[in-house]
Write an enzyme that holds these catalytic residues in place. Structure first.
Site, PDB file in Angstrom:
ATOM      1  N   CYS A  60      45.047   7.731  54.423  1.00  0.00           N
ATOM      2  CA  CYS A  60      46.313   7.110  54.024  1.00  0.00           C
ATOM      3  C   CYS A  60      46.078   5.704  53.484  1.00  0.00           C
ATOM      4  O   CYS A  60      46.677   5.303  52.472  1.00  0.00           O
ATOM      5  CB  CYS A  60      47.263   7.068  55.213  1.00  0.00           C
ATOM      6  SG  CYS A  60      47.590   8.704  55.899  1.00  0.00           S
ATOM      7  N   TYR A 109      46.843   4.705  49.512  1.00  0.00           N
ATOM      8  CA  TYR A 109      47.739   3.634  49.086  1.00  0.00           C
ATOM      9  C   TYR A 109      46.994   2.583  48.268  1.00  0.00           C
ATOM     10  O   TYR A 109      47.543   2.025  47.303  1.00  0.00           O
ATOM     11  CB  TYR A 109      48.424   3.002  50.298  1.00  0.00           C
ATOM     12  CG  TYR A 109      49.722   3.680  50.658  1.00  0.00           C
ATOM     13  CD1 TYR A 109      50.934   3.104  50.352  1.00  0.00           C
ATOM     14  CD2 TYR A 109      49.726   4.926  51.282  1.00  0.00           C
ATOM     15  CE1 TYR A 109      52.143   3.742  50.668  1.00  0.00           C
ATOM     16  CE2 TYR A 109      50.908   5.573  51.597  1.00  0.00           C
ATOM     17  CZ  TYR A 109      52.118   4.978  51.290  1.00  0.00           C
ATOM     18  OH  TYR A 109      53.295   5.613  51.588  1.00  0.00           O
ATOM     19  N   TYR A 157      49.945  -3.398  47.422  1.00  0.00           N
ATOM     20  CA  TYR A 157      48.916  -2.382  47.656  1.00  0.00           C
ATOM     21  C   TYR A 157      47.722  -2.483  46.705  1.00  0.00           C
ATOM     22  O   TYR A 157      46.692  -1.849  46.941  1.00  0.00           O
ATOM     23  CB  TYR A 157      49.535  -0.985  47.592  1.00  0.00           C
ATOM     24  CG  TYR A 157      50.436  -0.730  48.772  1.00  0.00           C
ATOM     25  CD1 TYR A 157      49.909  -0.602  50.054  1.00  0.00           C
ATOM     26  CD2 TYR A 157      51.817  -0.665  48.617  1.00  0.00           C
ATOM     27  CE1 TYR A 157      50.729  -0.409  51.150  1.00  0.00           C
ATOM     28  CE2 TYR A 157      52.648  -0.459  49.711  1.00  0.00           C
ATOM     29  CZ  TYR A 157      52.100  -0.330  50.977  1.00  0.00           C
ATOM     30  OH  TYR A 157      52.913  -0.142  52.062  1.00  0.00           O
ATOM     31  N   GLU A 183      50.432  13.526  53.435  1.00  0.00           N
ATOM     32  CA  GLU A 183      50.890  12.434  52.578  1.00  0.00           C
ATOM     33  C   GLU A 183      51.600  12.988  51.336  1.00  0.00           C
ATOM     34  O   GLU A 183      52.610  12.442  50.895  1.00  0.00           O
ATOM     35  CB  GLU A 183      49.717  11.548  52.151  1.00  0.00           C
ATOM     36  CG  GLU A 183      49.333  10.492  53.167  1.00  0.00           C
ATOM     37  CD  GLU A 183      50.333   9.345  53.229  1.00  0.00           C
ATOM     38  OE1 GLU A 183      51.347   9.358  52.496  1.00  0.00           O
ATOM     39  OE2 GLU A 183      50.100   8.407  54.019  1.00  0.00           O
TER      40      GLU A 183
END
Length: 570
Positions: A169, A173, A200, A242
């Site tokens: 994850c 991102y 990010y 996700e």
């Protein structure tokens, strides 16, 4: 035969000769899932900047539940880790998550909403948070819980498992942040979600993603192969969850992905065209056929009577093939140079390209005639060809894409493969397995005397002009049907005319001759994802997505996963 085109996704990972840790190996192995996340309607709309504000607020609220679960999981992992350095790193990562939670609250306030305090997690959020906290508690199948562990080392395994469920994850991102940041103009301050993208893509988050991977590598170092398999499964599961998370975000606007949901397809059908060699395959089919001939040819010391068929020896065949290959490469490069305009064309003109390709088409036909006259294809057994086709290594994701495309019950679709290949049997054996019997193959055919090739070829598609004619003929045959949306996928200059005729022309593989010819004739090459985001950005209510043939624009992809994600979604 040619240098590579630039990679459409510059974050596309690759293995190097340097030993890499498990985190990097897993990211590379499951990069396909990252592509699918990026092409979700939510991600494309966010990147385009026209994501509905209500959708963004709902996403921020759901993501807050993710972050709370992350903070709790880091705490549990910290308790299990027996390495002081790893403990410190995990503590720092937990602090980073708490800071990110503050940012999410700031996002909510900026949009005039306290929705994060009022929301409840949706089913996709619950699936991931339950999965993560179960892993951190040692409740994943095959993993003991911390309360029942006999030794500190067994607790360390749970810490490694937990990081295995969190690392993808963080990396995803970081990846999305980088890809979205590239699409912002240097002076673009009007993008409504610029702060999200900046967060990010900035170095502090990128560093946090790297640190998470480093901790996973450190905790995984003493584990057995079986234990590493557990981490790999957890990593893959996290990536899939996700995608489901992004797909679960509510949207109040039309999106250009996946393509099969284009409203035009309700009143039309989809015609999908693909090249075969180096588009579907890893190796060119001509080399496969030549190798079969060489391997099955008589040895030089075998008598003609023993073989009962007049053929060149394997040594003679290899020498002949090498000469043919070298001659083809040298003359092809000269031909490409000869058809290029002296100066780069500013405006694309399809008719001018056709005129130039007359010379290239004549060259391809002469090359085929030399192959026939050489006798290198004489004596091939059809069963050997079929076996070779069944064993051909295809591009990753190619077959699974065709399978899902043809299984879609809500889509009227026909698939055609147009190829220069000398053997239709080779293509049919490579592609027509399982549910792919409905593929339509258009190519040349070897002639056989019973099961043995005579060395002659039934010439059907030998050149770019032949491919373009086959493309037109197929469209004409569909004129009585509903209007068709056409897509062509190819990799080489021989596909250029068809790529341009299609409503959407997609380039895979690496051909410098394709790029050189295209650029000189005024053709634009655009990586598919930025192209999709621009379509989304330019869309206004009541308009169409603007996919149209002969536009002079072709789209570059790094893999079949991109084509799959763009057209069909997850």
């Amino acid at each position: 035969m040619a240098a590579a085109l630039p990679k459409p996704l510059t974050s596309l990972p690759s293995m190097s000769s340097v030993e890499v840790g498990v985190a990097r190996k897993f990211w590379i192995k499951f990069y396909r899932e990252a592509v699918f996340s990026m092409y979700t309607p939510f991600a494309v709309s966010l990147a385009a900047g026209n994501l509905d504000i209500g959708s963004f607020r709902a996403y921020v609220a759901q993501d807050a539940w993710f972050l709370k679960a992350f903070a709790q999981a880091y705490s549990l992992a910290e308790e299990c880790a027996d390495d002081d350095e790893a403990k410190i790193s995990i503590t720092e990562l937990r602090r980073d998550v708490m800071e990110e939670l503050k940012m999410h609250h700031a996002f909510a306030q900026e949009w005039g909403s306290e929705i994060t305090k009022e929301s409840t997690p949706n089913s996709a959020t619950v699936k991931y948070t339950d999965f993560l906290l179960a892993t951190a508690s040692g409740k994943v199948e095959g993993v003991k819980g911390p309360g029942n562990l006999a030794t500190p080392f067994e607790k360390t395994k749970v810490a490694a498992y937990t990081l295995g469920a969190m690392t993808p994850c963080m990396r995803l991102y970081a990846f999305l942040g980088e890809e979205f940041q590239k699409l912002l103009n240097n002076d673009e301050c009007s993008h409504p979600y610029k702060k999200w993208i900046d967060n990010y893509s900035n170095e502090s988050f990128q560093a946090a993603a790297r640190k998470t991977e480093e901790v996973l590598d450190k905790l995984s170092a003493p584990l057995t192969g079986e234990e590493l398999d557990v981490i790999e499964k957890l990593y893959h599961q996290a990536m899939k969850l996700e995608i489901e998370f992004f797909l679960a975000q509510p949207l109040a606007q039309p999106t250009c992905v996946p393509l099969i949901k284009d409203p035009r397809l309700a009143d039309s059908h989809l015609l999908f065209f693909s090249d075969f060699d180096l588009t579907c395959t890893i190796v060119d089919s001509s080399a496969i056929l030549a190798e079969i001939a060489i391997l099955t040819a008589p040895k030089s010391d075998q008598s003609e009577a023993q073989n009962q068929l007049l053929r060149m020896s394997s040594a003679e065949l290899r020498k002949t093939w090498d000469v043919l290959s070298k001659q083809y490469t040298e003359e092809f490069e000269k031909c490409i140079e000869s058809i290029l305009p002296l100066e780069k064309v500013d405006e694309f003109n399809y008719e001018n390209l056709i005129k130039a390709f007359i010379e290239l088409s004549d060259f391809e036909k002469r090359a085929n005639s030399r192959v026939i006259e050489s006798g290198v294809l004489k004596g091939l057994n059809i069963e050997d060809i079929k076996r070779a086709g069944q064993k051909m290594i295809l591009q990753d994701g190619c077959i699974s894409f065709f399978q899902k495309l043809l299984k879609n019950e809500n889509l009227a679709v026909k698939v055609h493969v147009l190829s220069y290949c000398w053997s239709g049997d080779l293509i049919r054996s490579a592609l027509l397995s399982g549910d792919l019997q409905v593929l339509n193959i258009h190519t040349n055919e070897l002639t056989f005397d019973e099961l043995i090739s005579t060395g002659e070829i039934v010439k059907k598609i030998q050149s770019p002009l032949d491919k373009a004619q086959a493309f037109d003929d197929i469209l004409k045959a569909c004129e009585n049907d509903k209007k068709a949306i056409t897509i062509y996928v190819g990799d080489s200059v021989g596909d250029l005319l068809c790529l341009l005729k299609a409503d959407i022309g997609i380039v895979v593989g690496s051909s410098s001759s394709l790029r050189k010819v295209g650029s000189q004739f005024g053709i634009s090459f655009v990586p598919l994802f930025p192209g999709v985001v621009k379509k989304q950005k330019d869309y206004h209510e009541g308009s169409s997505w603007g996919w149209k043939g002969l536009s002079g624009t072709l789209y570059l992809v790094s893999s079949w996963a991109e084509i799959h994600a763009f057209m069909l979604g997850w």
